[in-house]
Design a protein around this motif. Structure first.
Motif, PDB file in Angstrom:
ATOM      1  N   ASN A 140     -13.235 -14.619  39.520  1.00 18.73           N
ATOM      2  CA  ASN A 140     -11.907 -14.192  39.110  1.00 18.73           C
ATOM      3  C   ASN A 140     -12.024 -12.775  38.551  1.00 18.73           C
ATOM      4  N   PRO A 141     -11.361 -11.785  39.165  1.00 17.57           N
ATOM      5  CA  PRO A 141     -11.529 -10.396  38.706  1.00 17.57           C
ATOM      6  C   PRO A 141     -11.096 -10.181  37.256  1.00 17.57           C
ATOM      7  N   ASP A 142     -10.194 -11.029  36.744  1.00 17.32           N
ATOM      8  CA  ASP A 142      -9.742 -10.879  35.349  1.00 17.32           C
ATOM      9  C   ASP A 142     -10.910 -11.003  34.371  1.00 17.32           C
ATOM     10  N   LEU A 143     -11.942 -11.733  34.792  1.00 16.32           N
ATOM     11  CA  LEU A 143     -13.054 -11.982  33.863  1.00 16.32           C
ATOM     12  C   LEU A 143     -13.849 -10.717  33.587  1.00 16.32           C
ATOM     13  N   ASP A 144     -13.717  -9.715  34.434  1.00 19.84           N
ATOM     14  CA  ASP A 144     -14.470  -8.477  34.224  1.00 19.84           C
ATOM     15  C   ASP A 144     -13.676  -7.429  33.440  1.00 19.84           C
ATOM     16  N   GLU A 145     -12.414  -7.745  33.119  1.00 20.06           N
ATOM     17  CA  GLU A 145     -11.583  -6.791  32.380  1.00 20.06           C
ATOM     18  C   GLU A 145     -11.927  -6.813  30.886  1.00 20.06           C
ATOM     19  N   LEU A 146     -11.668  -5.691  30.198  1.00 15.37           N
ATOM     20  CA  LEU A 146     -11.808  -5.654  28.737  1.00 15.37           C
ATOM     21  C   LEU A 146     -10.586  -6.328  28.129  1.00 15.37           C
ATOM     22  N   GLN A 147     -10.795  -7.104  27.076  1.00 13.92           N
ATOM     23  CA  GLN A 147      -9.712  -7.920  26.531  1.00 13.92           C
ATOM     24  C   GLN A 147      -9.267  -7.445  25.155  1.00 13.92           C
ATOM     25  N   GLY A 148      -7.960  -7.631  24.878  1.00 10.90           N
ATOM     26  CA  GLY A 148      -7.387  -7.500  23.544  1.00 10.90           C
ATOM     27  C   GLY A 148      -7.367  -6.086  23.010  1.00 10.90           C
ATOM     28  N   PRO A 149      -6.856  -5.945  21.768  1.00  7.63           N
ATOM     29  CA  PRO A 149      -6.755  -4.606  21.161  1.00  7.63           C
ATOM     30  C   PRO A 149      -8.127  -3.983  20.937  1.00  7.63           C
ATOM     31  N   GLU A 150      -9.157  -4.843  20.821  1.00 10.61           N
ATOM     32  CA  GLU A 150     -10.509  -4.295  20.599  1.00 10.61           C
ATOM     33  C   GLU A 150     -11.104  -3.764  21.894  1.00 10.61           C
ATOM     34  N   GLN A 151     -10.501  -4.159  23.023  1.00  7.87           N
ATOM     35  CA  GLN A 151     -11.019  -3.749  24.351  1.00  7.87           C
ATOM     36  C   GLN A 151     -12.508  -4.060  24.483  1.00  7.87           C
ATOM     37  N   THR A 154     -15.089  -9.852  26.836  1.00  9.03           N
ATOM     38  CA  THR A 154     -15.201 -11.173  26.220  1.00  9.03           C
ATOM     39  C   THR A 154     -14.794 -12.325  27.122  1.00  9.03           C
ATOM     40  N   ALA A 155     -14.138 -12.040  28.223  1.00  8.45           N
ATOM     41  CA  ALA A 155     -13.563 -13.136  29.008  1.00  8.45           C
ATOM     42  C   ALA A 155     -14.574 -13.719  29.984  1.00  8.45           C
ATOM     43  N   GLY A 156     -14.429 -15.029  30.222  1.00  7.49           N
ATOM     44  CA  GLY A 156     -15.201 -15.681  31.276  1.00  7.49           C
ATOM     45  C   GLY A 156     -16.672 -15.805  30.959  1.00  7.49           C
ATOM     46  N   GLY A 157     -17.399 -16.408  31.904  1.00 11.36           N
ATOM     47  CA  GLY A 157     -18.815 -16.673  31.691  1.00 11.36           C
ATOM     48  C   GLY A 157     -19.659 -16.149  32.831  1.00 11.36           C
ATOM     49  N   GLY A 158     -20.939 -16.431  32.735  1.00 13.10           N
ATOM     50  CA  GLY A 158     -21.845 -16.038  33.802  1.00 13.10           C
ATOM     51  C   GLY A 158     -22.032 -14.539  33.905  1.00 13.10           C
ATOM     52  N   HIS A 159     -21.988 -13.836  32.738  1.00  7.43           N
ATOM     53  CA  HIS A 159     -22.082 -12.371  32.809  1.00  7.43           C
ATOM     54  C   HIS A 159     -23.502 -11.867  32.981  1.00  7.43           C
ATOM     55  N   LYS A 166     -19.503 -18.991  25.311  1.00  7.54           N
ATOM     56  CA  LYS A 166     -18.819 -20.207  24.863  1.00  7.54           C
ATOM     57  C   LYS A 166     -17.333 -20.102  25.204  1.00  7.54           C
ATOM     58  N   CYS A 167     -16.622 -21.180  24.932  1.00 14.13           N
ATOM     59  CA  CYS A 167     -15.166 -21.250  25.161  1.00 14.13           C
ATOM     60  C   CYS A 167     -14.473 -20.056  24.525  1.00 14.13           C
ATOM     61  N   THR A 168     -13.570 -19.437  25.277  1.00 18.52           N
ATOM     62  CA  THR A 168     -12.818 -18.277  24.771  1.00 18.52           C
ATOM     63  C   THR A 168     -11.352 -18.622  24.564  1.00 18.52           C
ATOM     64  N   PHE A 169     -10.993 -19.918  24.650  1.00 17.27           N
ATOM     65  CA  PHE A 169      -9.584 -20.327  24.737  1.00 17.27           C
ATOM     66  C   PHE A 169      -8.943 -19.641  25.943  1.00 17.27           C
ATOM     67  N   CYS A 170      -9.754 -19.295  26.933  1.00 16.81           N
ATOM     68  CA  CYS A 170      -9.279 -18.554  28.113  1.00 16.81           C
ATOM     69  C   CYS A 170      -8.506 -17.308  27.671  1.00 16.81           C
ATOM     70  N   VAL A 171      -9.186 -16.446  26.907  1.00 19.80           N
ATOM     71  CA  VAL A 171      -8.510 -15.285  26.322  1.00 19.80           C
ATOM     72  C   VAL A 171      -7.794 -14.435  27.373  1.00 19.80           C
ATOM     73  N   HIS A 172      -8.370 -14.377  28.591  1.00 19.05           N
ATOM     74  CA  HIS A 172      -7.755 -13.550  29.637  1.00 19.05           C
ATOM     75  C   HIS A 172      -6.435 -14.154  30.104  1.00 19.05           C
ATOM     76  N   ARG A 173      -6.261 -15.459  29.954  1.00 19.14           N
ATOM     77  CA  ARG A 173      -4.989 -16.111  30.290  1.00 19.14           C
ATOM     78  C   ARG A 173      -4.023 -16.037  29.097  1.00 19.14           C
ATOM     79  N   VAL A 174      -4.564 -16.304  27.907  1.00 22.05           N
ATOM     80  CA  VAL A 174      -3.709 -16.319  26.708  1.00 22.05           C
ATOM     81  C   VAL A 174      -3.067 -14.947  26.505  1.00 22.05           C
ATOM     82  N   ASP A 175      -3.831 -13.880  26.743  1.00 20.89           N
ATOM     83  CA  ASP A 175      -3.287 -12.535  26.574  1.00 20.89           C
ATOM     84  C   ASP A 175      -2.180 -12.224  27.576  1.00 20.89           C
ATOM     85  N   LYS A 176      -2.109 -13.039  28.631  1.00 28.47           N
ATOM     86  CA  LYS A 176      -1.019 -12.869  29.604  1.00 28.47           C
ATOM     87  C   LYS A 176       0.117 -13.838  29.329  1.00 28.47           C
ATOM     88  N   GLY A 177       0.005 -14.611  28.241  1.00 28.31           N
ATOM     89  CA  GLY A 177       1.054 -15.574  27.914  1.00 28.31           C
ATOM     90  C   GLY A 177       0.875 -16.922  28.574  1.00 28.31           C
TER      91      GLY A 177
END
Lengths: 247, 314
Positions: A140-151, A154-159, A166-177
């Motif tokens: 999923n390309p979203d997993l390679d994006e920088l997340q949140g105000p801190e940029q 943090t998203a996804g696994g297998g980096h 660990k679980c991120t609460f799917c931060v890349h999804r949550v940040d999109k609502g």
């Protein structure tokens, strides 16, 4: 200020582990790593036996011991309550794994690209006979994006090999609502996610109506995952049907 | 052209009646077909075009017109022009009287088109005059009894005719004729992670539910010297022919199972895919069919007694 939390209704959970599966698909985690883990317990002696289930994501603690021990600030807590790992900064010391009383940290012991579904070697000639050479686009390309105000990354696994994930609460999804993948997938709506600062969100109303308990309350970690129904696990419960990685 | 898609394709029309209301729906693809797969109708149209049987009278499109009852209506597909699959079902939807065509079914809030109440004659044979169009009916059980009598007249053994009974009747299960050392009843079951044997070659599912096992209560396991994770041989016995069959698998102790019963999930072992080799044996390997086990009523194809011994066998 938004504060995210999750409610896990054990009276609704049927232990199907669809949440575990959706987490793996969404986050591309390494084989054997289950950021969402559903314990299946057996208790009692025949014929008076009972099965129970306990989904266990990262608890995203307000008093997170993993954050405190991280020597490089890779593990941190966002203002919205989500606890994340900056995989660019993690040095793989595994202090967080030791500090966490919930066992939610998974270390990438090998190069993720090799470990991800190693039974699937897409160059395998046998396999090519049944897939016509097609290679599924797992990443999923979203997993390679920088997340949140801190940029931060943090998203996804297998980096990378040698970092903790660990679980991120799917931060890349949550940040999109969107809801985390496990919540979106649960067929019985046993998982509820949202902002607890707003009293009108479904999770706020749910938590206000129900009696809740937290895992290892005595540890003082102040989890943001709250359990409804069921009861905290005891030593009388025996774990059964462990997935491959924990066998 | 191949392979065919599974759920990600158009399919229909599908009846959605409930015996009182006549309704119809279509399966709308939730996504594009995966990889190089395609819906069957696309495949058929390409195939027919290639071999020259797509167009004209008697061609594939005219068969589609007949099947969807579009022939001789204003919605009939032209026989000289290759349609899209969506277009075919759009014409069909319009022929049903739905003005917006297939868009009606694409709206998830609607999905099902209700035509109205069913006509009694569509469901109730008694509503005809004469009833059932004059055809004589008999109960299913009567047919079974008739077959049983014919078998007896022809001198068949009881093992063959015993289960052709008008009503399901109790008899001692065939498996109970096995010797006492075949002490366990074997049942096979469905795991929630898997749909069928074919899902065991999906790596993500196999990670959650990775392979065969034998569930056994700790009490008999202890008596047999078997611990959790041990390799055991499970041997079944055919009480009619004396044949035995065996497999090897690993043990999972389970407090919730009856002490006289052992169980195996049925998804593994019958591999058809390179990626699901090595997941263990299938319980189906040690069940029996045939005399005493396969029957028209009270089928016992999955009823067998087994003995469990520690180790991988000979």
């Amino acid at each position: 200020m938004v504060k995210y939390a999750m409610a896990v209704d054990l009276d609704r959970c049927q232990g199907c582990r669809a949440c575990m599966e959706s987490c793996k698909v969404e986050n591309n985690t390494v084989q054997g790593n289950f950021w969402m883990y559903v314990f299946r317990f057996e208790e009692g002696t025949y014929p008076n036996t009972e099965m129970s289930f306990l989904p266990r994501p990262c608890q995203h603690c307000d008093n997170a011991p993993c954050v405190k021990v991280c020597p490089v600030g890779a593990r941190y807590k966002r203002e919205d309550g989500i606890v994340l790992t900056d995989t660019d900064r993690c040095i793989g010391c595994r202090y967080c794994e030791v500090a966490c009383p919930y066992g939610v940290n998974y270390f990438n012991w090998v190069e993720p690209k090799k470990a991800q579904y190693p039974v699937v070697n897409w160059e395998d000639e046998d396999l090519a006979t049944v897939t016509s050479g097609a290679v599924p686009p797992y990443r999923n390309p979203d997993l390679d994006e920088l997340q949140g105000p801190e940029q931060r990354h943090t998203a996804g696994g297998g980096h990378a090999k040698g970092v903790m994930e660990k679980c991120t609460f799917c931060v890349h999804r949550v940040d999109k609502g969107l809801d985390p993948a496990c919540v979106a997938t649960c067929p019985t709506n046993a998982l509820i996610f949202g902002d607890t600062e707003d009293p009108d969100t479904p999770i706020s109303r749910y938590l206000a109506e129900k009696r809740t308990w937290d895992l290892l309350e005595d540890a003082g970690t102040e989890p943001r995952v709250h359990y409804v129904g069921g009861s905290p696990p005891t030593h009388a419960r025996v774990e059964i049907e462990r997935p491959k990685a924990r066998a | 052209m191949l392979p065919a898609a599974t759920i990600e394709k158009y399919e229909g029309p599908i009846s959605a009646t409930d015996q009182y209301i006549d309704a119809v729906t279509l399966r709308i693809p939730p996504m594009e077909p995966l990889f190089e797969s395609r819906g069957e109708i696309d495949i058929y149209m390409d195939l027919c075009e290639r071999i020259g049987t797509l167009f004209g009278d008697g061609g594939y499109l005219s068969v589609v017109n007949n099947e969807l009852k579009l022939t001789d209506t204003e919605f009939a597909l032209p026989l000289d022009e290759k349609p899209t699959v969506r277009g075919i079902f759009d014409q069909w939807a319009r022929a049903q009287g739905i003005e917006e065509g297939i868009e009606y079914f694409e709206d998830p809030s609607r999905g099902v088109f209700v035509k109205g109440p069913m006509k009694p004659t569509k469901v109730y044979g008694y509503a005809f005059d004469p009833p059932f169009g004059g055809a004589l009916h008999r109960l299913y059980g009567e047919s079974l009894l008739d077959v049983q009598r014919q078998m007896i007249d022809k001198g068949a053994e009881e093992a063959y005719y015993q289960d052709y009974t008008p009503f399901p009747t109790w008899r001692t299960p065939t498996m109970d004729g096995s010797p006492d050392d075949y002490e366990f009843y074997l049942i096979s079951y469905h795991q929630i992670e898997h749909k069928q044997a074919r899902t065991s070659f999906i790596p993500l599912l196999a990670e959650l539910a990775p392979g065969a096992r034998l569930d056994i209560h700790p009490e008999p396991a202890q008596r047999l010297g078997i611990s959790d994770g041990d390799t055991v041989t499970v041997e079944s016995h055919n009480a009619v022919t004396g044949e035995t069959r065996s497999l090897q698998t690993t043990v999972a102790l389970c407090e919730a199972i009856r002490p006289d019963t052992v169980a195996m999930p049925h998804h593994f072992g019958m591999w058809t895919h390179p990626q699901n080799k090595g997941q263990g044996a299938s319980a189906n390997e040690i069940y029996f069919t045939g005399k005493g086990y396969t029957a028209n009523t009270a089928d016992q194809s999955f009823h067998v007694k087994v003995k469990v011994t520690k180790g991988g066998g000979a």
